[in-house]
Scaffold this active site. Structure first.
Site, PDB file in Angstrom:
ATOM      1  CB  THR A  63      33.502  11.323  93.093  1.00 60.15           C
ATOM      2  OG1 THR A  63      32.083  11.113  93.245  1.00 60.15           O
ATOM      3  CG2 THR A  63      34.179  10.972  94.400  1.00 60.15           C
ATOM      4  NE  ARG A  94      25.609  10.534  85.488  1.00 56.19           N
ATOM      5  CZ  ARG A  94      24.988  11.121  84.463  1.00 56.19           C
ATOM      6  NH1 ARG A  94      24.927  12.426  84.370  1.00 56.19           N
ATOM      7  NH2 ARG A  94      24.429  10.379  83.514  1.00 56.19           N
ATOM      8  CE  LYS A  95      28.473  20.312  87.111  1.00 55.58           C
ATOM      9  NZ  LYS A  95      29.657  19.574  87.575  1.00 55.58           N
ATOM     10  CB  ALA A  97      20.802  17.395  82.494  1.00 54.32           C
ATOM     11  CB  ILE A  99      12.717  12.424  81.024  1.00 50.89           C
ATOM     12  CG1 ILE A  99      13.234  11.030  80.623  1.00 50.89           C
ATOM     13  CG2 ILE A  99      12.576  13.330  79.811  1.00 50.89           C
ATOM     14  CD1 ILE A  99      12.225  10.218  79.819  1.00 50.89           C
ATOM     15  CB  THR A 102      16.457   9.035  81.427  1.00 51.47           C
ATOM     16  OG1 THR A 102      15.600   8.687  80.350  1.00 51.47           O
ATOM     17  CG2 THR A 102      17.905   8.820  81.023  1.00 51.47           C
TER      18      THR A 102
HETATM   19  P1  5BU Z   1      38.722  23.048  90.121  1.00 52.88           P
HETATM   20  O1  5BU Z   1      39.899  22.188  89.834  1.00 52.88           O
HETATM   21  O2  5BU Z   1      38.725  23.604  91.563  1.00 52.88           O
HETATM   22  O3  5BU Z   1      38.503  24.130  89.096  1.00 52.88           O
HETATM   23  O4  5BU Z   1      37.483  22.030  90.041  1.00 52.88           O
HETATM   24  C1  5BU Z   1      36.158  22.433  90.212  1.00 52.88           C
HETATM   25  C2  5BU Z   1      35.222  21.265  90.258  1.00 52.88           C
HETATM   26  O5  5BU Z   1      33.901  21.741  90.488  1.00 52.88           O
HETATM   27  C3  5BU Z   1      35.149  20.435  88.979  1.00 52.88           C
HETATM   28  O6  5BU Z   1      34.937  19.088  89.365  1.00 52.88           O
HETATM   29  C4  5BU Z   1      33.913  20.942  88.256  1.00 52.88           C
HETATM   30  O7  5BU Z   1      33.254  19.908  87.541  1.00 52.88           O
HETATM   31  C5  5BU Z   1      33.033  21.397  89.394  1.00 52.88           C
HETATM   32  N1  5BU Z   1      32.173  22.556  89.076  1.00 52.88           N
HETATM   33  C6  5BU Z   1      32.664  23.808  88.788  1.00 52.88           C
HETATM   34  O8  5BU Z   1      33.864  24.010  88.743  1.00 52.88           O
HETATM   35  N2  5BU Z   1      31.797  24.840  88.536  1.00 52.88           N
HETATM   36  C7  5BU Z   1      30.462  24.693  88.565  1.00 52.88           C
HETATM   37  O9  5BU Z   1      29.710  25.660  88.382  1.00 52.88           O
HETATM   38  C8  5BU Z   1      29.979  23.394  88.855  1.00 52.88           C
HETATM   39  C9  5BU Z   1      30.836  22.363  89.123  1.00 52.88           C
HETATM   40 BR1  5BU Z   1      28.179  23.160  88.935  1.00 52.88          BR
END
Ligand code: 5BU
Length: 280
Positions: A63, A94-95, A97, A99, A102
């Site tokens: 999500t 959520r990634k 990033a 400190i 936070t």
């Molecule tokens: P897509 O519709 O299959 O392109 O969605 C890819 C999902 O994976 C999307 O929610 C991105 O935020 C997530 N993602 C990505 O595409 N590539 C990455 O390197 C990372 C996350 Br980390």
């Protein structure tokens, strides 16, 4: 001993020290699915509808709750019900990033209270090990697990070389909470020195940038097939978004089901090929 690359998910579940990793490996084996669907839509009804539709085919739902325009905590209640109904885990992408202090607040509180419902979340290693300590202070007592972003799927990503190696070293020093990576290939032994004990190392690799019908989008995303990702690069979970539900909008339940089953089948066949088993 054989490497995780050639072991079954069940064998790996039996000896993984991280509860979230074990739960994920077990559900993968139970459902014969290494498919994670990334549900990147902005309306709650569509979000929940897609999840209910793909639920039977996935091990994990990913999500981005902050893109849901009509979000309230009832969305999470429904999401948890669907997780129990269809037997999948939840991964809020959520990634983090920032400190340690936070990220601990962002993870536990705010509108979304991510730690209270998301079995798995992820973080950029860019701040250094304190990001893990901050997130672990919230997530570890709840039995959650963390993935570090060691690589990205996008064109021109800076997460390469020494940065990726450093990410793996950070994870190695926090194996009680970090159980794997978002990456494009296996990371076994990456960046290890002679004194590191990597014999039992089994980091799970969850991989976005997966598509069967397209090689990328207009905004830098790059796609590889499940076979390239799982068989050739040794990754463990394929993450698929638009390849399954298209542009979003109204949900064509039958079409979404068909795509989810197509990716599940491809991902599982790619895994069986990797471990040297014929499809049954
Ligand atoms: P897509 O519709 O299959 O392109 O969605 C890819 C999902 O994976 C999307 O929610 C991105 O935020 C997530 N993602 C990505 O595409 N590539 C990455 O390197 C990372 C996350 Br980390």
């Amino acid at each position: 001993m054989s490497s995780p690359r050639t072991q079954t998910y069940a064998q790996r579940a039996a000896k993984n020290p991280n509860a979230a990793a074990r739960a994920l490996l077990e559900v993968i084996e139970r459902k014969k699915s290494n498919l994670c669907v990334s549900v990147d839509v902005t309306k709650r009804d569509e979000f929940l509808n897609i999840i209910d539709t793909v639920g039977p085919y996935v091990c994990l739902i990913k999500t981005h709750v902050d893109i849901i325009e009509d979000f309230d905590l009832s969305v999470i209640e429904y999401l948890k019900e669907l997780s129990a109904k269809h037997d999948f885990l939840i991964f809020e992408d959520r990634k983090f990033a920032d400190i340690g202090n936070t990220v601990a607040l962002q993870y536990s509180g705010g509108v979304h209270k991510i730690a209270s419902w998301s079995h798995i979340t992820n973080a950029h290693p860019v701040p250094g090990p304190s990001i893990i300590t901050g997130l672990a202070s919230v997530g570890k007592p709840l039995g959650r697990g963390l993935l570090l972003l060691a690589e990205m799927s996008t064109k021109g990503s800076l997460a390469t070389g020494a940065y990726t190696e450093e990410a793996v070293r950070m994870a190695r020093a926090h194996r009680d909470f970090v159980f794997g990576f978002i990456a494009q290939r296996r990371m076994d032994g990456v960046g290890a020195t002679d004194t590191d004990d990597v014999a039992d190392e089994d980091f799970l690799i969850l991989t976005p940038g997966v598509g069967l019908d397209s090689r990328g989008d207009a905004m830098g995303q790059q796609y590889r097939t499940p076979k390239e990702v799982v068989t050739e690069s040794g990754c463990d979970v394929i993450i698929v978004g638009r390849g399954i539900y298209g542009k979003g909008g109204s949900v064509d339940v039958q079409a979404v089901q068909a795509q989810a089953e197509r990716y599940r089948k491809e991902g599982w066949a790619a895994y069986l090929e990797r471990i040297g088993q014929a499809p049954s």
